[in-house]
Design an enzyme around this catalytic site. Structure first.
Site, short mmCIF file in Angstrom:
data_model
loop_
_atom_site.label_atom_id
_atom_site.label_comp_id
_atom_site.label_asym_id
_atom_site.label_seq_id
_atom_site.Cartn_x
_atom_site.Cartn_y
_atom_site.Cartn_z
N ASP A 1 -5.49 -6.83 5.59
CA ASP A 1 -6.67 -6.17 5.04
C ASP A 1 -7.69 -7.23 4.62
O ASP A 1 -8.87 -7.18 4.98
CB ASP A 1 -6.25 -5.30 3.84
N TYR B 1 0.82 -1.21 0.00
CA TYR B 1 0.00 0.00 0.00
C TYR B 1 0.85 1.26 0.00
O TYR B 1 0.35 2.35 -0.27
CB TYR B 1 -0.97 0.01 1.20
N ASP C 1 -2.71 -18.28 2.09
CA ASP C 1 -3.82 -18.99 1.42
C ASP C 1 -4.41 -20.04 2.36
O ASP C 1 -5.63 -20.19 2.47
CB ASP C 1 -3.40 -19.59 0.06
N LYS D 1 3.62 -15.43 2.99
CA LYS D 1 3.63 -16.24 1.76
C LYS D 1 5.10 -16.55 1.49
O LYS D 1 5.67 -16.19 0.45
CB LYS D 1 2.96 -15.44 0.62
N ASP E 1 -11.34 -8.74 6.85
CA ASP E 1 -12.70 -8.75 6.32
C ASP E 1 -13.30 -10.15 6.43
O ASP E 1 -14.46 -10.33 6.79
CB ASP E 1 -12.73 -8.33 4.83
C1 IPM Z 1 -9.42 -0.98 5.66
C2 IPM Z 1 -9.83 -0.42 4.32
C3 IPM Z 1 -8.71 0.46 3.82
C4 IPM Z 1 -7.47 -0.39 3.69
C5 IPM Z 1 -9.01 1.20 2.49
C6 IPM Z 1 -10.23 2.06 2.62
C7 IPM Z 1 -7.83 1.99 2.01
O1 IPM Z 1 -10.12 -1.44 3.44
O2 IPM Z 1 -9.18 -0.18 6.59
O3 IPM Z 1 -9.35 -2.19 5.79
O4 IPM Z 1 -7.33 -1.10 2.70
O5 IPM Z 1 -6.65 -0.35 4.59
MG MG Z 2 -10.16 -3.36 4.34
#
Ligand code: IPM
Ligand code: MG
Length: 366
Positions: free
Chosen positions: A251, A146, A227, A195, A255
């Site tokens: 990230d 990033y 993975d 990885k 999720d």
């Molecule tokens: C998170 C979000 C952010 C990230 C985006 C909005 C840049 O997905 O905080 O997880 O990828 O860090």
């Molecule tokens: Mg995110």
């Protein structure tokens, strides 16, 4: 205590969920004798609309001058919103990345916990859920893909894009220490995710994590390929205590972990540096599809405010009170739409409420 809190409402459901977290903080303030002084800070799409950029220098200065920042969410629909016609460095997300970097917020804590009451909202089979699970994802937040150099250009007649994944040993060591420190306060297990069968950055990651582990002989360290980790999260989530990983893997896995707990609307987060300062935000996005409807789940933001009480202000008793109130409201059968049980029969046993009502119900239990 007098607490100076920068507030980034942001875009989409951001303003709605932040309003509920402020309600809860004010309730805590009244009950325990603290004052929360809020200062609004613009970031994301709303900042683009007002100033032309997703994060101004004044906004960074205001965040730095606060004790902590409470944030909602930023960004819009990436296919339809005009913000995504702008150059990449002018889009909403660039503001958040810049803020994380400017404040050196390298340690991102994302707790994923299955509430007993939300078992019905969990998409996993009952035999997999078992007695539930409780993990902390420790995501490195200011390095890796990033923040590496990137460009898109024509090479030998073909459009070619490059993103660079860089980590140095210091960046790995400091996040690893945080991961082990947290594990010492929990079940003393660290799963370092990489990885290493492919990436050099992962091989260095593994080597440094092993070095750091020597200082924590009570903590069990295991390495897992990313993975495989994605698979293990839905196969046997209870095996995890602290998941320690780099920026992009964290990230994605956070999720996934949040969905396993029932809804991304439940997952709080804290982004910390070497001081007491922290940026506290729900892990979920701005959900533009449901913005303004009053149906978003404010719990992740409220739990992020609890993390703020705990990590920045050392107000453990107050943080406990917020977390307890959240548990109670779920016990009492109140749900926002995202955490409603999936089966029709079970839906009749709970009551669906909106964003503001959920905030009020939590306040009433503090
Ligand atoms: C998170 C979000 C952010 C990230 C985006 C909005 C840049 O997905 O905080 O997880 O990828 O860090
Ligand atoms: Mg995110």
């Amino acid at each position: 205590m007098e607490c100076h809190v920068g507030v980034i409402k942001g875009d989409g459901i951001g303003p709605e969920i932040v309003a509920e977290a402020k309600k809860v903080l004010d309730k805590i303030g009244g009950k325990y004798g603290h004052t929360f002084r809020y200062e609004e800070i613009l970031m994301g799409g709303c900042s683009i609309d007002a100033t032309g950029v997703p994060l101004t220098d004044e906004a960074i200065a205001a965040a730095k001058a606060s004790d902590a920042v409470l944030m909602g969410s930023i960004g819009g629909n990436t296919t339809t919103s005009p913000w995504y016609k702008l150059a990449p460095e002018l889009r909403p997300e660039a503001g958040l990345l810049k803020l994380r970097k400017s404040l050196n917020l390298f340690a991102n804590l994302r707790p994923a916990y299955l509430y007993e009451e939300l078992k019905e909202a969990c998409p996993l089979r009952e035999d997999i859920i078992g007695d539930g699970f409780d993990m902390m994802i420790m995501r490195e937040l200011t390095g890796g893909l990033y923040f590496g150099a990137r460009e898109t250009k024509e090479v030998d007649g073909a459009m070619t894009a490059v993103d660079t994944l860089t980590y140095n040993e210091h960046e790995i060591r400091r996040i690893a220490r945080r991961g082990f420190d947290i594990a010492m306060k929990r079940k003393k297990k660290v799963t370092s995710v990489d990885k290493a069968n492919v990436l050099d950055s992962s091989r260095l990651w593994r080597k440094i994590v092993e070095e750091v582990a020597k200082d924590y002989p009570q903590v069990v360290l295991e390495h897992m390929l990313v993975d495989n980790c994605a698979m293990q999260l839905v196969k046997n989530p209870a095996q995890f205590d602290v998941i320690l990983t780099e920026n992009m893997f964290g990230d994605i896995l956070s999720d996934e972990a949040s969905m396993v707990t029932g809804s991304i609307g439940m997952l709080s987060s804290a982004s910390l540096n070497d001081t007491k300062f922290g940026l506290y935000e729900p892990s979920g996005g701005s959900a533009p599809d449901i913005a303004g409807q009053g149906i978003a789940n404010p719990i992740a933001t409220i739990l992020s405010a609890a993390m703020m009480l705990r990590y920045t202000f050392d107000l453990d008793k107050e943080a406990d009170a917020v977390e307890q109130a959240v548990r109670q409201v779920l016990k009492d059968g109140y749900r926002t739409i995202d955490i409603m049980p999936q089966e029709e029969e079970k839906r009749l046993t709970v009551k669906q409420v909106g964003t503001g009502e959920m905030g009020d119900l939590i306040c009433a239990r503090i």
